[in-house]
Each structure stands twice: as structure tokens, then as C-alpha cells.
Design a protein around this motif. Structure first.
Motif, PDB file in Angstrom:
ATOM      1  N   THR A  21     -77.034 -26.645  19.127  1.00  0.00           N
ATOM      2  CA  THR A  21     -76.309 -27.833  18.702  1.00  0.00           C
ATOM      3  C   THR A  21     -74.903 -27.440  18.304  1.00  0.00           C
ATOM      4  O   THR A  21     -74.704 -26.485  17.570  1.00  0.00           O
ATOM      5  CB  THR A  21     -77.016 -28.488  17.504  1.00  0.00           C
ATOM      6  OG1 THR A  21     -78.363 -28.788  17.869  1.00  0.00           O
ATOM      7  CG2 THR A  21     -76.295 -29.768  17.091  1.00  0.00           C
ATOM      8  N   ILE A  22     -73.932 -28.134  18.823  1.00  0.00           N
ATOM      9  CA  ILE A  22     -72.554 -27.839  18.485  1.00  0.00           C
ATOM     10  C   ILE A  22     -72.346 -27.994  16.991  1.00  0.00           C
ATOM     11  O   ILE A  22     -72.707 -28.995  16.414  1.00  0.00           O
ATOM     12  CB  ILE A  22     -71.607 -28.789  19.228  1.00  0.00           C
ATOM     13  CG1 ILE A  22     -71.746 -28.554  20.735  1.00  0.00           C
ATOM     14  CG2 ILE A  22     -70.179 -28.623  18.804  1.00  0.00           C
ATOM     15  CD1 ILE A  22     -70.898 -29.478  21.530  1.00  0.00           C
ATOM     16  N   SER A  23     -71.736 -26.989  16.389  1.00  0.00           N
ATOM     17  CA  SER A  23     -71.451 -27.083  14.967  1.00  0.00           C
ATOM     18  C   SER A  23     -70.360 -28.114  14.728  1.00  0.00           C
ATOM     19  O   SER A  23     -69.508 -28.342  15.544  1.00  0.00           O
ATOM     20  CB  SER A  23     -70.990 -25.725  14.441  1.00  0.00           C
ATOM     21  OG  SER A  23     -69.830 -25.318  15.112  1.00  0.00           O
ATOM     22  N   GLY A  24     -70.455 -28.726  13.570  1.00  0.00           N
ATOM     23  CA  GLY A  24     -69.431 -29.693  13.197  1.00  0.00           C
ATOM     24  C   GLY A  24     -69.770 -31.100  13.606  1.00  0.00           C
ATOM     25  O   GLY A  24     -68.999 -32.022  13.371  1.00  0.00           O
ATOM     26  N   CYS A  25     -70.936 -31.348  14.265  1.00  0.00           N
ATOM     27  CA  CYS A  25     -71.319 -32.693  14.668  1.00  0.00           C
ATOM     28  C   CYS A  25     -72.219 -33.287  13.606  1.00  0.00           C
ATOM     29  O   CYS A  25     -73.157 -32.642  13.179  1.00  0.00           O
ATOM     30  CB  CYS A  25     -72.082 -32.660  15.992  1.00  0.00           C
ATOM     31  SG  CYS A  25     -71.116 -32.061  17.371  1.00  0.00           S
ATOM     32  N   SER A  26     -71.964 -34.525  13.216  1.00  0.00           N
ATOM     33  CA  SER A  26     -72.856 -35.203  12.286  1.00  0.00           C
ATOM     34  C   SER A  26     -73.631 -36.266  13.018  1.00  0.00           C
ATOM     35  O   SER A  26     -73.079 -36.972  13.848  1.00  0.00           O
ATOM     36  CB  SER A  26     -72.038 -35.836  11.161  1.00  0.00           C
ATOM     37  OG  SER A  26     -71.144 -36.790  11.684  1.00  0.00           O
ATOM     38  N   MET A  80     -64.458 -28.051  20.581  1.00  0.00           N
ATOM     39  CA  MET A  80     -63.031 -28.230  20.321  1.00  0.00           C
ATOM     40  C   MET A  80     -62.706 -29.709  20.091  1.00  0.00           C
ATOM     41  O   MET A  80     -61.979 -30.056  19.147  1.00  0.00           O
ATOM     42  CB  MET A  80     -62.225 -27.697  21.506  1.00  0.00           C
ATOM     43  CG  MET A  80     -60.720 -27.870  21.396  1.00  0.00           C
ATOM     44  SD  MET A  80     -59.848 -27.301  22.888  1.00  0.00           S
ATOM     45  CE  MET A  80     -60.348 -28.577  24.083  1.00  0.00           C
ATOM     46  N   LYS A  81     -63.257 -30.580  20.925  1.00  0.00           N
ATOM     47  CA  LYS A  81     -62.991 -32.018  20.792  1.00  0.00           C
ATOM     48  C   LYS A  81     -63.575 -32.572  19.482  1.00  0.00           C
ATOM     49  O   LYS A  81     -62.955 -33.408  18.815  1.00  0.00           O
ATOM     50  CB  LYS A  81     -63.570 -32.769  21.990  1.00  0.00           C
ATOM     51  CG  LYS A  81     -62.854 -32.485  23.298  1.00  0.00           C
ATOM     52  CD  LYS A  81     -61.412 -32.977  23.268  1.00  0.00           C
ATOM     53  CE  LYS A  81     -60.667 -32.648  24.529  1.00  0.00           C
ATOM     54  NZ  LYS A  81     -59.277 -33.173  24.518  1.00  0.00           N
ATOM     55  N   ASN A  82     -64.759 -32.098  19.127  1.00  0.00           N
ATOM     56  CA  ASN A  82     -65.363 -32.544  17.869  1.00  0.00           C
ATOM     57  C   ASN A  82     -64.515 -32.139  16.672  1.00  0.00           C
ATOM     58  O   ASN A  82     -64.358 -32.898  15.710  1.00  0.00           O
ATOM     59  CB  ASN A  82     -66.766 -31.965  17.723  1.00  0.00           C
ATOM     60  CG  ASN A  82     -67.739 -32.531  18.744  1.00  0.00           C
ATOM     61  OD1 ASN A  82     -67.476 -33.536  19.395  1.00  0.00           O
ATOM     62  ND2 ASN A  82     -68.883 -31.867  18.887  1.00  0.00           N
ATOM     63  N   ARG A  95     -66.862 -40.863  19.013  1.00  0.00           N
ATOM     64  CA  ARG A  95     -68.134 -40.140  18.880  1.00  0.00           C
ATOM     65  C   ARG A  95     -67.915 -38.639  19.038  1.00  0.00           C
ATOM     66  O   ARG A  95     -67.031 -38.199  19.785  1.00  0.00           O
ATOM     67  CB  ARG A  95     -69.134 -40.609  19.943  1.00  0.00           C
ATOM     68  CG  ARG A  95     -69.517 -42.083  19.846  1.00  0.00           C
ATOM     69  CD  ARG A  95     -70.466 -42.471  20.976  1.00  0.00           C
ATOM     70  NE  ARG A  95     -70.975 -43.838  20.832  1.00  0.00           N
ATOM     71  CZ  ARG A  95     -70.375 -44.921  21.337  1.00  0.00           C
ATOM     72  NH1 ARG A  95     -69.237 -44.784  22.028  1.00  0.00           N
ATOM     73  NH2 ARG A  95     -70.893 -46.117  21.166  1.00  0.00           N
ATOM     74  N   THR A  96     -68.733 -37.877  18.358  1.00  0.00           N
ATOM     75  CA  THR A  96     -68.827 -36.453  18.636  1.00  0.00           C
ATOM     76  C   THR A  96     -69.947 -36.245  19.650  1.00  0.00           C
ATOM     77  O   THR A  96     -70.821 -37.097  19.823  1.00  0.00           O
ATOM     78  CB  THR A  96     -69.125 -35.649  17.363  1.00  0.00           C
ATOM     79  OG1 THR A  96     -70.290 -36.185  16.726  1.00  0.00           O
ATOM     80  CG2 THR A  96     -67.948 -35.699  16.408  1.00  0.00           C
ATOM     81  N   VAL A  97     -69.898 -35.112  20.346  1.00  0.00           N
ATOM     82  CA  VAL A  97     -70.859 -34.824  21.410  1.00  0.00           C
ATOM     83  C   VAL A  97     -71.679 -33.602  21.036  1.00  0.00           C
ATOM     84  O   VAL A  97     -71.126 -32.542  20.715  1.00  0.00           O
ATOM     85  CB  VAL A  97     -70.154 -34.591  22.758  1.00  0.00           C
ATOM     86  CG1 VAL A  97     -71.169 -34.257  23.843  1.00  0.00           C
ATOM     87  CG2 VAL A  97     -69.351 -35.838  23.156  1.00  0.00           C
TER      88      VAL A  97
END
Length: 419
Positions: A21-26, A80-82, A95-97
Motif C-alpha cells: 500500500t502506498i504510504s501517505g494514503c488515507s 509522488m502524486k499522493n 483522490r489519492t491512489v
């Protein structure tokens, strides 16, 4: 040279049951929630604040190197986008991915099991490596109406909208690459004898089909020997011995298994057979394959590409490459220089998906597919001149244009002529 449009180790410790799971996503709620405020029922895997993608790919076994890259690049892109705050979708929501990746070890049965595990919690499947593994759950994805898009296989079925309405390949189909090789060889002013070793499945047959189409009618080209191998084989010494006896000065080696390509290079040298080689884009890595295989012994190693190679001095200061390598290290957990092009390809997958997300007006898989299939002449980051993303042509993947390059001892340089 024809440019026609027809044509590990930071993440390796992942287990076969890995969910990355990408870090930084809620998380903003369950994937099946109504992200539209009640107007349109949202598909699974998307909420007002997040979208989740699934990947099944080899993170262990003989293809773990490129397989790991299929996760690292897209993870880095969306990481990076998140970190920048997420992506603004066409419906006005940001949205974050998130990425959930599972290891299939290049085993079709495991790939199908991974899909079954992911299908109800992800919005779409993407980026996974391999023809047999992607095919393993293709019919199920069609039946379930789960998008299986921008996957790393050159199998044409993934770009046939009638056969596979929820599917779309990313990399050029095998026929595109084989034809590019044939075009270059047919344009030679010299006569050439060709030997072929190809994987005994759609992968190998596709390369051979494209190559033969391009050289058909070329009086200077003679195919003197064709042999096959199985993707499960552990050696191809017998085939190489027989092919060396053919006297061919050109070798078309349509192989997808990294260790077998290295051993084939080494065996040819033991046999004192040093033809020019044509290698598929996915098994032509300078550092992971050509250098260990002793490629400098041959007069020329040719492959095709559509992505900038970060190892090349020509791209050392390229802004796309600098940003990519920085994000790959920070968000993709991949600190080393990538040895396989799949890292670049999956980064470009992320950029292509972003294009579709920005044009989605409803939080549904159906609307996503409409947006994805409407991308034309998109210069994704890392794309070489003369190539582009175009998802609008039925029967072709997102990228169908390639350029032929020749190995120069450290990387590749684009060539116009054979020799």
C-alpha cells in the motif's frame, strides 16, 4: 529504420501474499461506497477520497526482477502524486491512489487466485507482468466487468475490444516488435541468413509472425532454422547447438525468461557462433542480461524501445529521468538504478491512468474505461521521440510505436540501418 506504429532490489523482500500500500494514503471508506453523493452508485474500489488498484505480478522466481519493477514504477508515480495532495478527478473530487500488489511467481494459477482475492476491493487491475498470468484471469475479469488495463503483455487479445472489452495492454504487441526487427533487417544492403528460437506460446509466435510479415518478399533474407523452447525449460543448450550449425549470421531470439537469455548468449560464445541478435524489449536489459551474458562478443545486439533508459548518459540530466529516479527511490522503495525497463513502463502506466482519472465524470468502472480509451497522442513522461500513448485504436495496445536500438556496451542508441 521503421518507426511505424504497427509495430531487485528494494522491493524484492515481498512475500507471495504481499499487499503493498502506498504510504501517505488515507482511506475514505469502503471501496464500494457511493462516491457521488447518491447520484451514481460507485464501483468497488473507489470512494470520495481514494481509489485502489490491484496488481498480480511475479515478485519471486525467475521473473522477479522485471515483476518487481511493474510494482515499483506505478507505486512511485502515485506515491509522488499522493504526496502532492492527490489527483483531481473529472468529477471534481481529489483522490489519492492506493496499490495492492500480490505475488504470483509467474504462475497462472496463483495469478487467478490473486485476482479472486482482489476483485471485490479494487477499482481495476493494472501493470501485472506476463502473458500466461494475465490470461489466467482474463475471462473472469470480462465476466465480472473488472478493468484489466495497461498490463505488461504484448498479447493482442488484450487490445481486442470485441474479445476483451474490459482489457487494454500497455506495451507494444509482439507483432509490433517482431515487425520492427524485420523492417530493419530487410532494409539492409547485404544478404542475411536468419535463425530463430522462440517461446512455444503466443509470446514467441507473435514475434515470429511480425518478423516474417516484415521480411516477406525480401530477397536478401532467408530464414534457415526455427526452433522452440518451453517457458518452463531450464536450459536451451541443445537448441543453441543446432541453431549454431545453421550458419546463420542473424539470430532472432524471442525469449521472455531472463536466465535463459543469459545462458543462450554464453552458449553461443562457447560454440564460436557470433551472429547479430534481435532481443525483445523485455529481455534486453544491459546490466541484468547483456553484460552478464557477454554481449560485447557479438557484432550487434538489437532491441526495441519506447522509453528513455536512465542508465544512458544521454538521459542523465533529462528532467523526466531525474524526477522518475528520485520518486522511485522515495516512494517506490527502489534505491538502485533500475535494471529492467518495466520500472519505466509502469511509471508511464501511472501517468496514463492519471489522464483517464482526470477525465472521469462518474466514479464507475464503465466511465473509467470510456475515459481510458479516449487518450490520443499522449507524450507520457519518459517516452522516446517518435512514440506516444494512443488508446483509441482497436486491436492495438496503449503503446504501439517503437524505435530500434543497438547495444553500445553500456546502453542503447537508436539506429537507422542494420550493421
Amino acid at each position: 529504420m521503421s518507426k511505424r506504429s504497427r509495430s531487485v532490489l528494494g522491493i524484492v523482500a515481498l512475500s507471495s501474499a504481499l499487499a503493498l500500500t502506498i504510504s501517505g494514503c488515507s482511506r475514505g471508506g469502503d471501496g464500494g461506497g457511493d462516491a457521488s453523493g447518491g447520484a451514481v452508485a460507485a464501483s468497488p474500489g473507489i470512494t470520495d477520497t481514494t481509489l485502489t488498484l490491484g496488481i498480480t505480478t511475479p515478485l519471486s522466481g525467475a521473473t522477479a526482477g522485471p515483476g518487481t519493477c511493474t510494482v515499483a514504477g506505478v507505486t512511485a508515480y502515485f506515491g509522488m502524486k499522493n504526496a502532492e495532495g492527490g489527483i483531481e478527478f473529472g468529477d471534481g473530487k481529489t483522490r489519492t491512489v492506493e496499490i495492492n500488489a500480490l505475488d504470483d511467481a509467474y504462475d497462472p494459477q496463483k495469478a487467478k487466485a490473486n485476482y479472486d482475492q482482489l476483485k471485490d476491493s479494487v477499482f481495476a487491475m493494472t501493470a501485472g507482468l506476463g502473458t500466461p498470468t494475465n490470461r489466467a484471469y482474463l475471462q473472469a475479469a470480462v465476466a465480472d466487468e473488472v478493468p484489466q488495463v495497461l498490463v505488461m503483455t504484448g498479447d493482442p487479445i488484450f487490445s481486442d475490444q470485441a474479445e476483451s472489452p474490459e482489457q487494454l495492454g500497455f506495451v507494444p504487441i509482439y507483432q509490433n516488435e517482431g515487425e520492427a526487427f524485420g523492417d530493419l533487417l530487410a532494409s539492409s544492403s547485404e544478404s542475411h541468413k536468419v535463425a530463430v528460437l522462440y517461446q512455444n506460446d503466443d509470446y514467441g509466435e507473435g514475434y515470429l509472425e511480425g518478423f516474417k510479415t516484415a521480411v516477406e518478399g525480401a530477397s536478401n533474407i532467408e530464414i534457415v532454422k526455427e526452433l522452440t523452447y518451453e517457458a518452463t525449460d531450464t536450459a536451451v543448450d541443445g537448441q543453441m547447438t543446432e541453431l549454431a550449425a545453421s550458419g546463420a549470421d542473424v539470430f532472432v531470439n524471442a525469449m521472455s525468461i531472463t536466465p535463459l537469455v543469459i545462458s543462450a548468449l554464453q552458449k553461443a560464445q562457447q560454440l564460436n557462433w557470433t551472429p547479430s541478435w534481435f532481443l525483445p524489449s523485455n529481455t534486453s536489459s544491459p546490466t541484468a542480461i547483456l553484460q552478464p551474458g557477454g554481449a560485447d562478443a557479438f557484432p550487434g545486439i538489437y532491441s526495441v524501445s519506447f522509453a528513455k533508459a536512465p542508465q544512458s548518459p544521454a538521459f542523465a540530466e533529462d528532467p523526466d529521468v531525474v524526477e522518475y529516479l528520485s520518486a522511485l527511490k522515495e516512494y517506490g522503495n527502489y534505491p538502485d538504478m533500475p535494471a529492467f525497463p518495466h520500472c519505466q513502463w509502469s511509471w508511464m502506466v501511472g501517468a496514463t491512468l492519471e489522464q483517464a482519472f482526470e477525465n472521469m465524470t462518474e466514479p464507475t468502472r464503465e466511465n473509467f474505461m470510456e475515459a481510458l480509451r479516449s487518450i490520443s497522442d499522449f507524450q507520457a513522461p519518459l517516452m522516446l521521440d517518435g512514440t506516444a500513448v494512443d488508446t483509441t485504436v482497436d486491436g492495438q495496445p496503449a503503446v504501439s510505436s517503437v524505435v530500434v536500438q543497438k547495444y553500445n556496451g553500456t546502453g542503447y542508441a537508436t539506429v537507422e540501418d542494420f550493421g
